[in-house]
Design a protein around this motif. Structure first.
Motif, mmCIF file in Angstrom:
data_model
loop_
_atom_site.group_PDB
_atom_site.id
_atom_site.type_symbol
_atom_site.label_atom_id
_atom_site.label_comp_id
_atom_site.label_asym_id
_atom_site.label_seq_id
_atom_site.Cartn_x
_atom_site.Cartn_y
_atom_site.Cartn_z
ATOM 1 N N LEU A 128 11.536 16.348 -25.174
ATOM 2 C CA LEU A 128 11.704 15.347 -24.356
ATOM 3 C C LEU A 128 12.108 15.731 -22.936
ATOM 4 O O LEU A 128 11.945 14.723 -22.125
ATOM 5 C CB LEU A 128 12.266 14.320 -25.037
ATOM 6 N N PHE A 129 12.792 16.496 -22.591
ATOM 7 C CA PHE A 129 13.409 16.750 -21.237
ATOM 8 C C PHE A 129 12.909 18.400 -20.567
ATOM 9 O O PHE A 129 13.624 19.003 -20.552
ATOM 10 C CB PHE A 129 15.001 16.885 -21.523
ATOM 11 N N PRO A 130 11.635 18.209 -20.390
ATOM 12 C CA PRO A 130 10.949 19.615 -20.041
ATOM 13 C C PRO A 130 11.511 20.109 -18.643
ATOM 14 O O PRO A 130 11.652 21.228 -18.777
ATOM 15 C CB PRO A 130 9.520 19.357 -20.068
ATOM 16 N N GLN A 131 11.998 19.375 -17.891
ATOM 17 C CA GLN A 131 12.374 19.830 -16.487
ATOM 18 C C GLN A 131 13.844 20.548 -16.618
ATOM 19 O O GLN A 131 14.341 21.588 -16.194
ATOM 20 C CB GLN A 131 12.636 18.779 -15.623
ATOM 21 N N ALA A 132 14.795 19.733 -17.456
ATOM 22 C CA ALA A 132 16.124 20.380 -17.803
ATOM 23 C C ALA A 132 15.845 21.617 -18.524
ATOM 24 O O ALA A 132 16.674 22.355 -18.166
ATOM 25 C CB ALA A 132 16.948 19.467 -18.555
ATOM 26 N N VAL A 133 14.905 21.764 -19.561
ATOM 27 C CA VAL A 133 14.826 22.954 -20.408
ATOM 28 C C VAL A 133 14.421 24.105 -19.564
ATOM 29 O O VAL A 133 15.008 25.278 -19.474
ATOM 30 C CB VAL A 133 13.858 22.637 -21.557
ATOM 31 N N GLN A 134 13.562 23.712 -18.692
ATOM 32 C CA GLN A 134 12.995 25.107 -17.891
ATOM 33 C C GLN A 134 14.137 25.327 -16.934
ATOM 34 O O GLN A 134 14.368 26.656 -16.317
ATOM 35 C CB GLN A 134 11.828 24.461 -17.108
ATOM 36 N N GLN A 135 15.077 24.499 -16.359
ATOM 37 C CA GLN A 135 16.131 24.893 -15.406
ATOM 38 C C GLN A 135 17.266 25.660 -16.124
ATOM 39 O O GLN A 135 18.186 26.237 -15.607
ATOM 40 C CB GLN A 135 16.433 23.646 -14.918
ATOM 41 N N THR A 136 17.215 25.494 -17.466
ATOM 42 C CA THR A 136 18.131 26.230 -18.348
ATOM 43 C C THR A 136 18.052 27.857 -17.945
ATOM 44 O O THR A 136 19.156 28.467 -17.815
ATOM 45 C CB THR A 136 18.161 25.983 -19.863
ATOM 46 N N ARG A 137 17.003 28.390 -18.271
ATOM 47 C CA ARG A 137 16.612 29.606 -17.625
ATOM 48 C C ARG A 137 15.372 29.678 -17.065
ATOM 49 O O ARG A 137 14.327 29.388 -17.562
ATOM 50 C CB ARG A 137 16.537 30.528 -19.088
ATOM 51 N N SER A 138 15.637 30.617 -15.891
ATOM 52 C CA SER A 138 14.468 30.560 -14.797
ATOM 53 C C SER A 138 13.325 31.248 -15.299
ATOM 54 O O SER A 138 12.029 31.082 -14.937
ATOM 55 C CB SER A 138 15.100 31.345 -13.551
ATOM 56 N N THR A 139 13.218 32.311 -16.552
ATOM 57 C CA THR A 139 11.954 32.819 -16.839
ATOM 58 C C THR A 139 11.415 32.000 -17.890
ATOM 59 O O THR A 139 10.502 32.336 -18.423
ATOM 60 C CB THR A 139 12.628 34.270 -17.558
#
Length: 216
Positions: A128-139
Motif C-alpha cells: 500500500l506504501f510503495p514509496q516508503a518501501v522503496q526508500q527503506t533500501r535504495s537497492t
C-alpha cells in the motif's frame, strides 16, 4: 487526574506472531493514535494467542492461559485494551472470519480485545506504501506496478514482496526483504507521512485495522 488522562495512562497490550509484527504494529499504532503514549504500549512475547488452527473445544482453555498472563500485566498497570495480531494466511475476506474467531474466543476477558488480521500476511500491507518501501533500501525495486490493485488478494504476500523488490540481474549480495525489514518499513511509512495520504492500493484488512485503532 482527569478521566481522559487516566484512560491514556492505561496499557495497550500488543500480542502478535513475532517481535517484528508486534514492533511494526506498535509503530503504526503510535502514528495513528498520537494521543496514546508509546510508554503505554505493552508488546508481549508470550503468550502465543493464535487461534486460527485451534479447535473450538480447546478455545476456552486457550483463552484461560492468555488471561492468566494478562492479569499479571494488569497488576503492574491497568489495561486499556488488547490488540491480538494473527495473519489470515489467506486472501480477503478471510480476515473477517478470523477476526470474529479471535474476538469471540477472548470475549470473556475483562478488557476489550481487538483482532489485527492482515490478509495474507502483514507484508500485504506494505504494498500500500510503495514509496516508503522503496526508500527503506535504495537497492529495492519500485512497487509502482501494484498501484490501484486490491493487494488483499495477493497470495503468499511475503514471497511476492521479496520477488517484487528484487531487481532483474541482482547480484548474489543483494539484500532481499526479510521479516525484520517490516519494522524499518513501518518506521519509513511514518517518517514519510504516508499515513496521512490515501494508500496507493486497496486492502480491506488494512482499512479494518485503521478503523479499529481509531476506535480504541
Amino acid at each position: 487526574m482527569t478521566a481522559k488522562s487516566r484512560e491514556q495512562s492505561k496499557a495497550v497490550v500488543i500480542l502478535g506472531e513475532d517481535d517484528n509484527d508486534r514492533k511494526s504494529i506498535s509503530i503504526l499504532l503510535a502514528a495513528l493514535r498520537r494521543d496514546i503514549s508509546r510508554a503505554d504500549h505493552a508488546p508481549l512475547r508470550k503468550p502465543m494467542a493464535l487461534v486460527r488452527n485451534v479447535p473450538p473445544s480447546r478455545l476456552p482453555k486457550h483463552a484461560d492461559r492468555v488471561a492468566v498472563l494478562l492479569r499479571a500485566v494488569a497488576v503492574r498497570k491497568p489495561i486499556r485494551c488488547v490488540l491480538m495480531h494473527e495473519d489470515a494466511d489467506d486472501v480477503e475476506p478471510a480476515h473477517e472470519k478470523l477476526i470474529a474467531k479471535i474476538e469471540d474466543c477472548y470475549r470473556s476477558l475483562p478488557w476489550p480485545v481487538h483482532a489485527v488480521v492482515p490478509a495474507w500476511e502483514i507484508e500485504a500491507w506494505w504494498f500500500l506504501f510503495p514509496q516508503a518501501v522503496q526508500q527503506t533500501r535504495s537497492t529495492w525495486r519500485s512497487l509502482g506496478q501494484y498501484a490501484g490493485r486490491d493487494v488483499g488478494q495477493i497470495r503468499n504476500a511475503k514471497q511476492e514482496l521479496q520477488r517484487a523488490l528484487r531487481p532483474s540481474g541482482a547480484k548474489p549480495t543483494f539484500q532481499s526483504y526479510t521479516e525484520a525489514d517490516s519494522v524499518l518499513i513501518a518506521e519509513k511509512i511514518v517518517a514519510t507521512g504516508a499515513l496521512s495520504r490515501p494508500p496507493a492500493a486497496k486492502s480491506r484488512s488494512w482499512q479494518t485495522f485503521v478503523d479499529t485503532v481509531a476506535a480504541l
